[in-house]
Design a protein around this motif. Structure first.
Motif, PDB file in Angstrom:
ATOM      1  N   PHE B  78      36.539 -20.002  -7.861  1.00  0.00           N
ATOM      2  CA  PHE B  78      37.898 -19.518  -7.853  1.00  0.00           C
ATOM      3  C   PHE B  78      38.067 -18.431  -8.960  1.00  0.00           C
ATOM      4  O   PHE B  78      38.879 -17.336  -8.594  1.00  0.00           O
ATOM      5  CB  PHE B  78      38.960 -20.838  -8.140  1.00  0.00           C
ATOM      6  CG  PHE B  78      40.327 -20.766  -7.993  1.00  0.00           C
ATOM      7  CD1 PHE B  78      40.835 -20.387  -6.833  1.00  0.00           C
ATOM      8  CD2 PHE B  78      40.978 -20.356  -9.217  1.00  0.00           C
ATOM      9  CE1 PHE B  78      42.193 -20.431  -6.609  1.00  0.00           C
ATOM     10  CE2 PHE B  78      42.276 -20.247  -9.044  1.00  0.00           C
ATOM     11  CZ  PHE B  78      42.934 -20.108  -7.922  1.00  0.00           C
ATOM     12  N   ILE B  79      37.909 -18.765 -10.039  1.00  0.00           N
ATOM     13  CA  ILE B  79      38.113 -17.686 -11.078  1.00  0.00           C
ATOM     14  C   ILE B  79      37.278 -16.400 -10.890  1.00  0.00           C
ATOM     15  O   ILE B  79      38.068 -15.415 -11.005  1.00  0.00           O
ATOM     16  CB  ILE B  79      37.503 -18.010 -12.478  1.00  0.00           C
ATOM     17  CG1 ILE B  79      37.990 -19.442 -13.026  1.00  0.00           C
ATOM     18  CG2 ILE B  79      37.821 -17.160 -13.613  1.00  0.00           C
ATOM     19  CD1 ILE B  79      37.409 -19.957 -14.221  1.00  0.00           C
ATOM     20  N   ILE B  80      36.000 -16.358 -10.554  1.00  0.00           N
ATOM     21  CA  ILE B  80      35.464 -15.130 -10.144  1.00  0.00           C
ATOM     22  C   ILE B  80      36.225 -14.490  -8.962  1.00  0.00           C
ATOM     23  O   ILE B  80      36.262 -13.035  -9.113  1.00  0.00           O
ATOM     24  CB  ILE B  80      33.990 -15.471  -9.561  1.00  0.00           C
ATOM     25  CG1 ILE B  80      33.100 -16.031 -10.966  1.00  0.00           C
ATOM     26  CG2 ILE B  80      33.130 -14.176  -8.994  1.00  0.00           C
ATOM     27  CD1 ILE B  80      31.933 -16.685 -10.303  1.00  0.00           C
ATOM     28  N   LEU B  81      36.627 -15.047  -8.000  1.00  0.00           N
ATOM     29  CA  LEU B  81      37.299 -14.502  -6.816  1.00  0.00           C
ATOM     30  C   LEU B  81      38.577 -13.845  -7.419  1.00  0.00           C
ATOM     31  O   LEU B  81      39.055 -12.578  -6.885  1.00  0.00           O
ATOM     32  CB  LEU B  81      37.468 -15.171  -5.769  1.00  0.00           C
ATOM     33  CG  LEU B  81      36.128 -15.655  -5.032  1.00  0.00           C
ATOM     34  CD1 LEU B  81      36.464 -16.669  -3.735  1.00  0.00           C
ATOM     35  CD2 LEU B  81      35.815 -14.350  -4.041  1.00  0.00           C
ATOM     36  N   LEU B  82      39.291 -14.598  -8.266  1.00  0.00           N
ATOM     37  CA  LEU B  82      40.663 -14.209  -8.640  1.00  0.00           C
ATOM     38  C   LEU B  82      40.310 -12.862  -9.602  1.00  0.00           C
ATOM     39  O   LEU B  82      41.292 -12.014  -9.312  1.00  0.00           O
ATOM     40  CB  LEU B  82      41.242 -15.103  -9.655  1.00  0.00           C
ATOM     41  CG  LEU B  82      42.614 -15.074 -10.220  1.00  0.00           C
ATOM     42  CD1 LEU B  82      43.593 -15.327  -9.125  1.00  0.00           C
ATOM     43  CD2 LEU B  82      42.988 -16.181 -11.353  1.00  0.00           C
ATOM     44  N   GLY B  83      39.531 -12.952 -10.268  1.00  0.00           N
ATOM     45  CA  GLY B  83      38.953 -11.653 -11.137  1.00  0.00           C
ATOM     46  C   GLY B  83      38.909 -10.515 -10.299  1.00  0.00           C
ATOM     47  O   GLY B  83      39.257  -9.267 -10.400  1.00  0.00           O
ATOM     48  N   THR B  84      37.896 -10.673  -9.057  1.00  0.00           N
ATOM     49  CA  THR B  84      37.728  -9.684  -8.040  1.00  0.00           C
ATOM     50  C   THR B  84      38.692  -9.111  -7.410  1.00  0.00           C
ATOM     51  O   THR B  84      38.994  -7.846  -7.487  1.00  0.00           O
ATOM     52  CB  THR B  84      36.427 -10.206  -7.279  1.00  0.00           C
ATOM     53  OG1 THR B  84      35.367 -10.864  -7.964  1.00  0.00           O
ATOM     54  CG2 THR B  84      36.015  -9.082  -6.343  1.00  0.00           C
ATOM     55  N   LEU B  85      39.528 -10.047  -6.955  1.00  0.00           N
ATOM     56  CA  LEU B  85      41.013  -9.596  -6.333  1.00  0.00           C
ATOM     57  C   LEU B  85      41.586  -8.726  -7.152  1.00  0.00           C
ATOM     58  O   LEU B  85      41.969  -7.528  -6.783  1.00  0.00           O
ATOM     59  CB  LEU B  85      41.785 -10.841  -5.876  1.00  0.00           C
ATOM     60  CG  LEU B  85      42.958 -10.605  -5.046  1.00  0.00           C
ATOM     61  CD1 LEU B  85      42.501 -10.131  -3.659  1.00  0.00           C
ATOM     62  CD2 LEU B  85      43.975 -11.716  -4.950  1.00  0.00           C
ATOM     63  N   PHE B  86      41.979  -9.010  -8.673  1.00  0.00           N
ATOM     64  CA  PHE B  86      42.677  -8.189  -9.193  1.00  0.00           C
ATOM     65  C   PHE B  86      41.981  -6.718  -9.718  1.00  0.00           C
ATOM     66  O   PHE B  86      42.505  -5.725  -9.832  1.00  0.00           O
ATOM     67  CB  PHE B  86      43.108  -8.634 -10.575  1.00  0.00           C
ATOM     68  CG  PHE B  86      44.302  -9.742 -10.158  1.00  0.00           C
ATOM     69  CD1 PHE B  86      45.805  -9.031  -9.883  1.00  0.00           C
ATOM     70  CD2 PHE B  86      44.186 -10.985  -9.691  1.00  0.00           C
ATOM     71  CE1 PHE B  86      46.582  -9.865  -9.529  1.00  0.00           C
ATOM     72  CE2 PHE B  86      45.424 -11.830  -9.493  1.00  0.00           C
ATOM     73  CZ  PHE B  86      46.550 -11.122  -9.244  1.00  0.00           C
ATOM     74  N   THR B  87      41.049  -6.986  -9.792  1.00  0.00           N
ATOM     75  CA  THR B  87      39.920  -5.635 -10.088  1.00  0.00           C
ATOM     76  C   THR B  87      39.882  -4.619  -8.944  1.00  0.00           C
ATOM     77  O   THR B  87      40.242  -3.248  -9.000  1.00  0.00           O
ATOM     78  CB  THR B  87      38.289  -6.144 -10.293  1.00  0.00           C
ATOM     79  OG1 THR B  87      38.447  -7.127 -11.280  1.00  0.00           O
ATOM     80  CG2 THR B  87      37.417  -4.868 -10.655  1.00  0.00           C
ATOM     81  N   LEU B  88      39.828  -5.469  -7.749  1.00  0.00           N
ATOM     82  CA  LEU B  88      39.993  -4.400  -6.479  1.00  0.00           C
ATOM     83  C   LEU B  88      41.463  -3.505  -6.439  1.00  0.00           C
ATOM     84  O   LEU B  88      41.279  -2.585  -6.320  1.00  0.00           O
ATOM     85  CB  LEU B  88      39.890  -5.100  -5.148  1.00  0.00           C
ATOM     86  CG  LEU B  88      38.472  -5.721  -4.927  1.00  0.00           C
ATOM     87  CD1 LEU B  88      38.442  -6.513  -3.539  1.00  0.00           C
ATOM     88  CD2 LEU B  88      37.435  -4.396  -4.529  1.00  0.00           C
ATOM     89  N   LEU B  89      42.349  -4.448  -6.627  1.00  0.00           N
ATOM     90  CA  LEU B  89      43.788  -3.850  -6.832  1.00  0.00           C
ATOM     91  C   LEU B  89      43.860  -2.673  -7.653  1.00  0.00           C
ATOM     92  O   LEU B  89      44.639  -1.935  -7.409  1.00  0.00           O
ATOM     93  CB  LEU B  89      44.822  -4.942  -6.854  1.00  0.00           C
ATOM     94  CG  LEU B  89      44.975  -5.885  -5.563  1.00  0.00           C
ATOM     95  CD1 LEU B  89      46.086  -7.137  -6.183  1.00  0.00           C
ATOM     96  CD2 LEU B  89      45.622  -5.071  -4.433  1.00  0.00           C
ATOM     97  N   LEU B  90      43.330  -2.713  -8.949  1.00  0.00           N
ATOM     98  CA  LEU B  90      43.429  -2.033 -10.000  1.00  0.00           C
ATOM     99  C   LEU B  90      42.456  -0.744  -9.955  1.00  0.00           C
ATOM    100  O   LEU B  90      42.790   0.373 -10.463  1.00  0.00           O
ATOM    101  CB  LEU B  90      43.386  -2.514 -11.260  1.00  0.00           C
ATOM    102  CG  LEU B  90      44.346  -3.742 -11.671  1.00  0.00           C
ATOM    103  CD1 LEU B  90      44.070  -4.468 -12.863  1.00  0.00           C
ATOM    104  CD2 LEU B  90      45.656  -3.275 -11.482  1.00  0.00           C
ATOM    105  N   CYS B  91      41.570  -0.910  -9.107  1.00  0.00           N
ATOM    106  CA  CYS B  91      40.404   0.274  -9.130  1.00  0.00           C
ATOM    107  C   CYS B  91      41.119   1.452  -8.492  1.00  0.00           C
ATOM    108  O   CYS B  91      40.672   2.425  -9.082  1.00  0.00           O
ATOM    109  CB  CYS B  91      39.248  -0.342  -8.136  1.00  0.00           C
ATOM    110  SG  CYS B  91      37.715  -0.850  -9.070  1.00  0.00           S
ATOM    111  N   HIS B  92      41.666   1.312  -7.190  1.00  0.00           N
ATOM    112  CA  HIS B  92      42.136   2.343  -6.491  1.00  0.00           C
ATOM    113  C   HIS B  92      42.781   3.356  -7.301  1.00  0.00           C
ATOM    114  O   HIS B  92      42.258   4.497  -7.387  1.00  0.00           O
ATOM    115  CB  HIS B  92      42.826   1.895  -5.422  1.00  0.00           C
ATOM    116  CG  HIS B  92      43.411   3.029  -4.687  1.00  0.00           C
ATOM    117  ND1 HIS B  92      42.525   3.670  -3.584  1.00  0.00           N
ATOM    118  CD2 HIS B  92      44.715   3.561  -4.448  1.00  0.00           C
ATOM    119  CE1 HIS B  92      43.283   4.589  -2.912  1.00  0.00           C
ATOM    120  NE2 HIS B  92      44.692   4.815  -3.565  1.00  0.00           N
TER     121      HIS B  92
END
Lengths: 170, 471
Positions: B78-92
């Motif tokens: 859960f934590i890893i996916l949460l981190g990934t989700l927000f990283t994706l959103l901030l990457c662009h």
């Protein structure tokens, strides 16, 4: 038949190993090393270790030797005289380590009394492609699949690093 | 059929792996960046929801005991996916601004996430190693993803060389433990009764490998350079999701395989924890670059988590899990704001001096950064305070009072360098006139949501802590 084959392969292995360290050109040395590894793979086959034999050819004779050859050709090392004429501490240490390993090998060989190693039924059943395939696709299926992802990301990553930025070309 | 059932139970990782392959194909056919981004975000969100549902599912094993599901493993996922989700959103926005934007980035992030989930959930040393390598190889590439930036390339090379070096320790440890136990499964290692030299050497090497990955002092040398050189959202990703995966795997090994040697490894952990907290915080005090300061602060935070691990009790493990959850939320947020400020023409806005007056230029971003930094400093009622409280409480319960005291003292010292950023942002006048581009809507919403979580969960930490206590 097996004994004759063994002697053939063993002679080939020892001969190519000697040729590896004695030949003048480094490229020839590397190619003799390939021959040495292939004949060792033959010995593994005689011991009914099919998987090990295949891996020996794929990994050592294939991948690692290609790397060796590339490095030799890129670096252009054919000045072997100068490397060994210097009496550096590093060379002395290398010879010492080599001596220790050789001594250990002779000790192990001297302790063996039989002619050829006996192959038990258990040994032959473990090393076959069939047995390894079965274990890999049942017990170790999960790590096997994740390895697929690992290899994919390695290839994609390598291409990603190598590709040029389309904007910087202009 | 059993295999299909196992895949169903292990769905979050499977979804992310498939998402990675799908996104890879999309970028091969030169799909638009937005399409690739939103496909990734959608699939990761689905996996996140599934992982959230798993939190309440029964704990068990899948793939013949190779990986765990439910309980601690589910929370790690859960934590890893949460981190990934927000990283994706901030990457662009970041990569668009950096001018080097390849949509393969998303495929590599998703593969890294798959590796992290495998690492955090597996219960067999072979699988742990493969998960670790999948994660690491992807992160080496991501660290160097802005190829025109020399520091990014340097970060990638340093990370690769030291990562490969630490992998050597890790693998040698695995080999020796296999020699001692005759199997790579954690259960078999727990059953070893004849603890000879091979067992202890294997344990020591394995832990050393982990200390490298979670950047504990004295194995932290790579961290500042790599974190400073990597693209900022990726730094946030490495500092949170990757570290979380490492910690969960470490907890899995400590609690399932090395439980019987608790007394011995706990002493080692205590020493490492003290070193990590003291060095991380003291060196962070003198940093003049905000990104580098956050790198040292992330070393210090690993130290706090190690305090909870030293306790070695159930309370300790659940406190560490809560800590990693809190740390992931606030740190991705902090790196997100810094990524936004990062550059204005030729001015390097990660330098602290250039933060002067930025709080008035971009009021919203200033407030968000303030919230995240307050939380990182552990000031109540933020999420970071609850995390620190739980970790130190677990240490006190296990009679590790001195360790808890050192932890509290160092985190008090840490407040100085977090607050200094605020002083620069609000109380200094800028030397040059800086006109930053407006913030993207998605970017603002993502950071706003993280800040909301930081405050709301900080006020009500029991909502998460109760779930963890039930494991």
């Amino acid at each position: 038949m097996v004994t004759y084959l063994f002697f053939l392969l063993a002679t080939l292995a020892v001969g190519s190993a000697l040729a590896t360290i004695m030949s003048r050109s480094t490229v020839n040395s590397a190619l003799f090393l390939v021959l040495n590894m292939v004949s060792l793979a033959g010995v593994y086959l005689l011991l009914k270790a099919q998987f090990l034999a295949i891996i020996q050819i794929l990994v050592y004779a294939g991948a690692i030797m290609v790397l060796f050859l590339f490095v030799i050709m890129l670096l252009n090392v054919d000045d072997e005289q100068t490397i060994f004429s210097k009496k550096t501490f590093r060379n002395a240490f290398g010879f010492l380590l080599g001596g220790i390993v050789a001594g250990q090998l002779f000790y192990a060989i001297a302790g063996y009394t039989g002619v050829l190693p006996d192959i038990s039924a258990e040994m032959t059943s473990v090393g076959t492609v069939e047995a390894i395939g079965k274990t890999m696709f049942t017990e170790y299926l999960f790590p096997f699949e994740v390895t697929a992802i690992l290899l994919t990301v390695a290839v994609v990553g390598a291409l990603f690093i190598a590709q040029r930025n389309p904007k910087s070309q202009n | 059929m059993e295999l299909l059932h196992d895949i169903y139970l292990y769905l979050p990782a499977v979804i992310v792996a498939i998402a990675g392959l799908a996104v890879m194909m999309l970028s091969a056919f030169q799909a638009n960046h937005q399409t690739v981004l939103w496909t990734s975000v959608f699939l990761v969100a689905v996996a996140l929801i599934r992982a959230g549902a798993d939190l309440f599912a029964e704990a068990g094993y899948v793939f013949g005991g190779m990986a765990a599901v439910g309980g601690m493993a589910a929370f790690g996922t859960f934590i890893i996916l949460l981190g990934t989700l927000f990283t994706l959103l901030l990457c662009h926005d970041y990569f668009e601004k950096a001018g080097e934007y390849f949509s393969e980035i998303y495929a590599i992030i998703l593969f890294a996430t798959t590796g992290m989930i495998v690492l955090a959930t597996s219960t067999n040393l072979v699988t742990i190693f493969i998960g670790l390598e999948t994660m690491s190889v992807a992160l080496y590439v991501l660290a160097g993803s802005v190829k025109s930036d020399k520091r990014s390339i340097e970060a990638a090379l340093k990370y690769f060389l030291l990562g490969a070096f630490s992998t050597g320790f890790f693998l040698y440890g695995i080999a020796l433990l296999y020699g001692a136990a005759g199997s790579t499964s954690l259960e078999a290692i727990a059953a070893v009764t004849d603890k000879g030299l091979i067992y202890w050497a294997g344990t020591a090497l394995l832990l050393t490998g982990f200390f490298f990955k979670i950047s504990a002092v004295p194995f932290h040398m790579w961290t500042p350079d790599v974190y400073q050189g990597s693209p900022t959202p990726i730094t946030g990703y490495m500092a949170t999701a990757a570290k979380t995966a490492g910690f969960f795997s470490l907890m899995m090994i400590l609690s399932r395989a090395l439980e019987s040697s608790h007394v011995q490894w706990s002493e080692v952990m205590q020493v490492i924890a003290v070193l990590t907290m003291v060095f991380g915080n003291v060196i962070a005090l003198v940093q003049t670059n905000v990104k580098r300061m956050l790198a040292y602060s992330s070393i210090a935070h690993a130290g706090y988590a190690l305090v909870g691990l030293s306790a070695g009790t159930l309370e300790g493990y659940s406190a560490v899990q809560f800590y990693l959850f809190a740390y992931t939320i606030m740190n991705i947020g902090a790196f997100g704001v810094i990524a936004y400020f990062e550059r204005y023409r030729d001015l390097d806005l990660t330098e602290l001096d250039n933060y002067a007056g930025l709080g008035y230029k971009q009021p919203l971003m200033g407030v968000l950064l303030t919230i995240f930094l307050f939380s990182l400093a552990g000031i109540p009622p933020m999420l970071g305070f609850a995390g620190k409280y739980l970790v130190f409480a677990a240490a006190v319960q296990s009679q590790l009072i001195l360790l808890a005291i050192i932890g509290v003292l160092t985190s008090a010292a840490a407040a100085f360098y977090y607050l200094r950023v605020m002083v620069f942002m609000y109380m200094k006048t800028p030397a040059t006139d800086i006109q930053l581009a407006p913030v993207g809507t998605v970017y603002t919403l993502a950071l706003g949501f993280l800040a909301l979580l930081t405050v709301v969960l900080g006020v009500m930490p029991w909502t998460v802590a109760d779930i963890l206590a039930a494991f």
